[in-house]
Design a protein around this motif. Sequence first.
Motif, PDB file in Angstrom:
ATOM      1  N   THR A  56      81.233  52.070   6.645  1.00 42.07           N
ATOM      2  CA  THR A  56      80.777  50.613   6.172  1.00 42.07           C
ATOM      3  C   THR A  56      82.236  49.429   7.024  1.00 42.07           C
ATOM      4  N   LYS A  81      74.084  54.295   5.920  1.00 40.93           N
ATOM      5  CA  LYS A  81      75.583  53.593   7.099  1.00 40.93           C
ATOM      6  C   LYS A  81      76.042  54.112   7.599  1.00 40.93           C
ATOM      7  N   HIS A  84      73.144  54.850  10.496  1.00 48.84           N
ATOM      8  CA  HIS A  84      73.920  53.524  11.310  1.00 48.84           C
ATOM      9  C   HIS A  84      75.133  53.207  12.564  1.00 48.84           C
ATOM     10  N   SER A  85      76.190  53.544  11.828  1.00 50.92           N
ATOM     11  CA  SER A  85      77.238  53.342  12.539  1.00 50.92           C
ATOM     12  C   SER A  85      77.373  54.328  13.810  1.00 50.92           C
TER      13      SER A  85
END
Length: 117
Positions: A56, A81, A84-85
């Motif tokens: 995050t 997350k 996605h990172s």
Amino acid sequence: MEQGLIILAAGALAVCAAIYVLLIIAWWKVFSKAGVPGLLSLIPIVNFFAYVRVATGSAWKTLFFLIPVFGFVYYNILPFKLSHSFGKGFGFGLGLLFLPNVFMFILGFGSAEYVRR
């Protein structure tokens, strides 16, 4: 008969220990790719803070787990997350949710690069 079971148990223990060591190395590499010291993957509670930070961008979001129902929901959002990172999509997030060890190997030992800064 007993000796065979002991040998089988020792073999299973050796395989499990080897897989565990490989998982620690995979987590270490994922943390290192994200700019977090890989050594944090060895410390039990701190590694979760580092995981949330990698996924995050802020370790403070770990405090969301203190909220009873939201903590459970947030725990299931974190794999998406994390994917996605690292520039991966929704399918990779599903993989991290349902087969986290396999997909952590892919993140750690693959060519994925950390995108979120």
